[in-house]
Design a protein around this motif. Structure first.
Motif, short mmCIF file in Angstrom:
data_model
loop_
_atom_site.label_atom_id
_atom_site.label_comp_id
_atom_site.label_asym_id
_atom_site.label_seq_id
_atom_site.Cartn_x
_atom_site.Cartn_y
_atom_site.Cartn_z
N HIS A 116 -123.31 -65.42 26.56
CA HIS A 116 -122.28 -65.87 27.50
C HIS A 116 -121.17 -66.61 26.77
O HIS A 116 -121.29 -67.80 26.51
N HIS A 117 -120.12 -65.88 26.42
CA HIS A 117 -119.01 -66.45 25.66
C HIS A 117 -117.88 -66.85 26.63
O HIS A 117 -116.88 -66.14 26.74
N CYS A 118 -118.04 -68.01 27.26
CA CYS A 118 -116.99 -68.45 28.20
C CYS A 118 -115.60 -68.49 27.55
O CYS A 118 -114.62 -68.18 28.22
N PHE A 121 -113.82 -66.58 25.72
CA PHE A 121 -112.95 -65.40 25.83
C PHE A 121 -113.40 -64.45 26.93
O PHE A 121 -113.07 -63.27 26.91
N SER A 161 -114.12 -66.24 33.18
CA SER A 161 -114.19 -67.69 33.07
C SER A 161 -113.25 -68.34 34.08
O SER A 161 -112.13 -67.90 34.29
N TYR A 191 -129.64 -64.66 21.38
CA TYR A 191 -128.60 -63.71 20.94
C TYR A 191 -129.10 -62.27 21.05
O TYR A 191 -129.11 -61.53 20.06
N VAL A 207 -122.38 -52.49 25.64
CA VAL A 207 -121.23 -52.43 26.53
C VAL A 207 -121.04 -50.97 26.92
O VAL A 207 -121.10 -50.09 26.07
N ALA A 245 -118.28 -48.74 28.45
CA ALA A 245 -116.88 -48.63 28.89
C ALA A 245 -116.51 -47.15 29.04
O ALA A 245 -115.35 -46.78 28.95
N PRO A 249 -113.47 -44.39 33.28
CA PRO A 249 -112.05 -44.70 33.11
C PRO A 249 -111.60 -46.03 33.74
O PRO A 249 -110.64 -46.63 33.27
N TRP A 267 -115.99 -51.16 33.67
CA TRP A 267 -116.80 -51.40 32.48
C TRP A 267 -117.91 -52.38 32.75
O TRP A 267 -117.81 -53.22 33.66
N ASP A 324 -120.54 -55.02 30.84
CA ASP A 324 -120.91 -55.77 29.63
C ASP A 324 -122.28 -56.40 29.87
O ASP A 324 -122.39 -57.42 30.56
N ARG A 329 -123.42 -60.17 29.49
CA ARG A 329 -123.15 -61.21 30.48
C ARG A 329 -123.99 -61.07 31.74
O ARG A 329 -123.84 -61.86 32.66
N LYS A 347 -111.47 -52.26 34.75
CA LYS A 347 -110.85 -52.27 33.42
C LYS A 347 -109.40 -52.72 33.46
O LYS A 347 -108.74 -52.60 34.47
N ARG A 348 -108.92 -53.16 32.31
CA ARG A 348 -107.50 -53.40 32.04
C ARG A 348 -106.87 -54.46 32.96
O ARG A 348 -105.70 -54.42 33.24
#
Lengths: 500, 195, 246
Positions: free
Chosen positions: C109-111, C113, C117, C140, C145, C147, C150, C153, C155, C158, C221-222
């Motif tokens: 859980h990388h808040c 980036f 968040s 870890y 992932v 993706a 189209p 996505w 992950d 998380r 996405k995007r």
């Protein structure tokens, strides 16, 4: 052909002097010197001892995450990475199209604020103790707290300059350090008139302070000319971004390289072709690569980047007070590029004044408050973003797969461009000061002063070189200990009795 | 008593001695400490920076340190040595920021073999003289980037990437008043956010 | 004999939560009654639109019984007259904090980036229960992932395996795209398609399965970082003031 003093011809039996570690974003570093029994320097190296692997571990992450992620490369100039990555990733949203005028102005404002705050940090918080108190000043005093003690108003001025830049960044990105704001394709938040007015309230004062600091940096350099003028002074090429008309441009432009005589080496090179222009060499004793101009080869193709390169390279600066300061700088160098490493601080403050004037100019532009922030276009799968970070040219290059995830990344950060130059500075200072002399703390500090002129990220600014007690050992060729020198935290040197 | 505005000590106490270091961090936490702005000038007579990137002090004071601020996780063997030296000397050891707290962005490498990371960086196409750096001067990398609390006991953690200046200001002012704060209950939400 | 409670009696039925009398109607869970009364109970896998599954345990609270206190999950416990429950006490919050910390160290859980968040329920609950560190040893875990689609996505770094997407896809989207499979530390979110990839599934970016994801695992996405810092739901408000399932 290797540089003189890069590698000792016969390292066995030489006395190893280490300054360890030099901390830095891309890694932590240290300096090692090998001295022979006559205390002559036989080898001097700046090693980058940390490796993080960004280029590999961001593979498989989605491109829209990249600017926010990779800015964590550096907490000292995170906005540079945010913007270089945004520029590269714009291609994945809008292809060759341009971002909207308002988005570009907001990014330019953000970047000018960042260079201003980071330059202020570099000069006031990190380098000024050396310049104000001298390289041999007492260790407990030779830092920003010492500056605040002895020159409270000057120290406060530095704090407030940095604060102004940080506050502009906060208003634009939501945080002073590692915010968002810039995203692939544009910007995520319009600027309100109220926030614009907040920024505007102080910019006049900030610009005046910058102009005063240009004078201070010049005076300190000129006053100490016998030493500062020759300190780590060596010829090199210089690289920076310029506009089509040759004006320095921090946010955009094409690459220009000049030589030590001021002649153009290349000009108006499209940044997307950086790979054809620049190669990178690997050496086994450091994690940091050595960029070079491919046309010149790895031995002679090295160059410097950063404020000195920007001011040397620019045909002109597009703001009046900074341009006048640039002309004075140029006149001092008789029209030729200035090559002394410590002139970098003078150039840095001209750069800072240019940022302050650029901010003032942008704040007067009504288009800054526009709300059209995201552009459209035909997406591509490869992008290059280049920007002038505070410490110099910063290159981000990415490719994505059909699924929008990163498949390739190449980052050449400012510090890396300056790798050979910093090593050259270390070699030159070591050769000039150390040869045959008794080592003192002040002499060792001169190595750090040279690195500090380039990169507080690496030297961790002031004074990170040698965060550990220094222990210098002289050994015979058979490995037996001959002499030991201990350096304490107060800077005192001690030569303990050797146990027989 | 408020953490943000703690009562000043009744009598002048000895200066608070603060040591700081960045292990596998980006110096953003150190920059955020400087973001206390003018407060830094107000602290001139109240604190002393011991070993820190902000000073030329090369070794932790023999007399002990009041607060040790650790930025960054641990990525190589040298980081482990430095951290242990801090733990041994510091009365209050503070894990500062996301990297110290959980490894942070550098911990993204934890799922990837070190050899593969190095290959991407140093053996890629187009490099001059591609080779893996290997030198006695380069400290060996750890297999994984580790958070601080997995290597030594931690007294306090300031979360955030980086923790905002308010968190540092609150911590230092409380310690000047010789009081170790409870971060979770005393810091406002914005000063203990994870990003 | 009529066993149905008189309406007046039903309205009067109450239990006690943190010293406050909470009215309930028969059939309600403690969570439902508390929510209806405007009392926030931390939770992650619970959602008003779906049957409770009780797998995250974050709504655990202390029930006083004649045999002493014991922990119960508010999302599955039927409300009963006279229950005495403790939720926002230091001891209970401490237990919840440990549960949330386990979720953090079991995932990646990388808040800093993560595009979720500031709007993430896991993060907001962590703030609410006073979490400032991760306490445990990090696993870890290597996670993938996806993706391939189209517009969508996934992950898995998380994912907290709350199964809200599983339920939403089945019951609201009518697609049955997701399932949870595997055992122990290898439990993972599966995609119901021949290839196991999103691109071969029936998922769409407008599915409730995406918008209900409490973390940044299942996203369109995007669109990352479209919401500026400062305007995100939990930048200034505690999740108790702005509960997750509204």
């Amino acid at each position: 052909m290797p540089h003189p003093l890069e590698t000792a011809s016969q390292p066995d039996g030489l006395r190893r002097v280490v300054i360890d570690p030099v901390s830095r974003v891309e890694g932590h570093g240290k300096v090692t010197l090998l001295l022979d029994e006559h205390r002559r320097v036989q080898q001097a190296r700046l090693h980058i001892v940390e490796f993080r692997g960004f280029e590999r571990f961001i593979q498989g992450r989605p491109y829209w995450e990249v600017p926010t992620l990779v800015q964590r490369l550096c907490g000292i100039c995170p906005v540079s990475h945010l913007l270089a990555a945004s520029k590269a990733c714009d291609a994945f949203v809008i292809g060759h199209a341009r971002i909207t005028p308002t988005a570009e102005k907001l990014r330019r404002l953000l970047h000018a604020a960042q260079v201003l705050q980071s330059n202020a940090l570099h000069f006031f918080h990190l380098a000024s103790p050396d310049l104000l108190f001298g390289f041999d000043d007492a260790v407990p005093h030779r830092n920003v707290m010492g500056v605040l003690q002895d020159h409270r108003e000057l120290g406060l001025q530095g704090i407030r300059l940095r604060k102004y830049g940080q506050e502009v960044i906060r208003l634009l990105t939501g945080k002073r350090i590692h915010g968002t704001g810039s995203v692939p394709g544009g910007f995520n938040k319009p600027l309100s008139a109220a926030d614009r007015d907040l920024m505007r309230a102080d910019i006049g004062q900030v610009t005046d302070w910058c102009a005063q600091t240009v004078d201070l940096a010049r005076d300190l350099f000129v006053k100490h000319l016998p030493e500062h003028g020759t300190f780590a002074d060596f010829p090199s090429m210089f690289m920076s971004l310029v506009r089509p008309d040759g004006a320095a441009d921090l946010y955009d432009g094409a690459l220009r390289v000049t030589d030590a005589a001021g002649n153009l080496v290349v000009d108006q090179v499209d940044v997307r072709g950086y790979d054809a222009l620049i190669g990178e060499a690997v050496k086994p004793w450091t994690y940091m690569k050595f960029p070079f101009l491919r046309a010149h080869g790895p031995d002679t193709g090295w160059y410097r980047v950063g404020p000195l390169a920007r001011i040397n390279n620019a045909t002109f600066l597009d703001t009046p007070r900074a341009e006048a300061a640039r002309q004075a700088f140029k006149a001092w160098g008789d029209g030729r590029p200035v090559t002394a490493s410590l002139a970098q601080h003078w150039a840095r403050m001209i750069d800072t004044l240019h940022c302050a004037e650029t901010i003032a100019h942008l704040l007067d532009d009504p288009a800054l408050l526009g709300t059209d922030l995201m552009a459209t276009g035909t997406p591509l799968r490869e992008g290059v973003g280049v920007i002038e970070a505070p410490r110099g040219t910063l290159i981000h290059h990415y490719r994505i797969g059909e699924d929008d995830l990163i498949t390739h990344a190449n980052l050449i950060v400012s510090t890396t461009h300056n790798n050979t130059a910093m090593n050259e500075a270390v070699r030159q200072v070591a050769a000039q000061y150390f040869d045959g002399r008794e080592l003192t703390e002040g002499l060792l500090n001169r190595i750090e002063v040279a690195i500090r002129a380039y990169d507080p990220c690496l030297s961790c600014a002031t004074h990170a070189l040698g965060k550990m007690p220094m222990r210098l050992e002289l050994r015979h060729a058979d490995g037996a200990l001959q002499d030991v020198l201990l350096k304490h935290e107060d800077g005192n040197l001690e030569r303990p009795e050797l146990i027989q | 008593m408020s953490l943000m505005f703690p009562t000043a000590p009744a009598s002048p106490s000895p200066r608070l001695r603060i040591a700081t270091c960045s292990l596998a961090g980006c110096f953003g936490c150190h920059m955020s400490l400087l973001d206390i702005d003018e407060t830094l000038a107000d602290l001139v007579d109240l604190i002393t920076f011991d070993r820190s990137p902000f000073t030329d002090v090369k070794a932790l004071s023999e007399d002990g340190i009041d607060i040790g601020l650790i930025e960054g996780g641990l990525c190589n063997e040298e980081n482990v040595e430095v951290l242990r030296a801090f733990r041994a000397r510091c009365r209050v050891l503070v894990a500062v920021g996301a990297c110290a707290m959980y490894g942070g962005v550098p911990a993204l490498r934890n799922g990837i073999p070190v050899a593969e990371l190095m290959q991407t960086a140093y053996l890629a196409d187009g490099l001059h003289d591609p080779q893996l750096p290997r030198d006695p001067e380069l400290p060996p990398l750890l297999d994984k980037v580790l958070p601080v609390h997995e290597v030594v006991p931690v007294d306090l953690t300031l979360p955030g990437c980086p923790p905002p200046a308010d968190a540092f200001r609150a911590l230092v002012l409380a310690e000047i008043a010789r009081r170790t704060p409870d971060i979770a209950t005393e810091l406002p939400l914005h000063a203990r956010r994870f990003d | 004999m009529n066993t149905q409670p008189h309406p007046a009696e039903a309205a009067a039925a109450t239990f006690v939560l943190d010293g406050r009398s909470i009215p309930f109607t028969p059939g309600q869970t403690v969570m439902q009654a508390a929510t209806a009364a405007g009392v926030y109970v931390p939770h992650l896998c619970h959602h008003a639109e779906f049957e409770p599954v009780g797998n995250c345990k974050v709504c655990s609270m202390q029930l006083d019984t004649s045999a002493g206190p014991r922990m119960v999950t508010a999302c599955t416990l039927p409300a009963r007259e006279g229950l005495v429950l403790h939720s926002e006490t230091p001891a209970v919050q401490h237990d919840r904090q440990r549960l949330v910390q386990m979720l953090f160290v079991e995932g990646n859980h990388h808040c800093p980036f993560c595009e979720k968040s500031g709007a993430c329920h896991l993060q907001a609950v962590a703030y609410h229960v006073g979490m400032v560190d991760t306490h445990f040893v990090h696993a870890y875990p290597p996670q993938s992932v996806d993706a391939s689609h189209p517009d969508v996505w996934l992950d898995r770094n998380r994912c907290i395996l709350c199964e809200l997407c599983v339920r939403a896809s089945r019951e609201i989207d009518g697609k049955n795209v997701f399932a949870v499979g595997g055992r122990g530390a290898h439990t993972t979110l599966l995609v119901n398609s021949a290839s196991g990839l999103l691109k071969d599934s029936a998922v769409a970016a407008t599915d409730r399965a995406l918008s209900i994801c409490p973390v940044g695992a299942l996203m369109p996405k995007r669109q990352g970082f479209a919401m500026p810092i400062g305007a995100r739901p939990y930048d200034h408000a505690d999740i108790a003031e702005r509960p997750a399932d509204t």
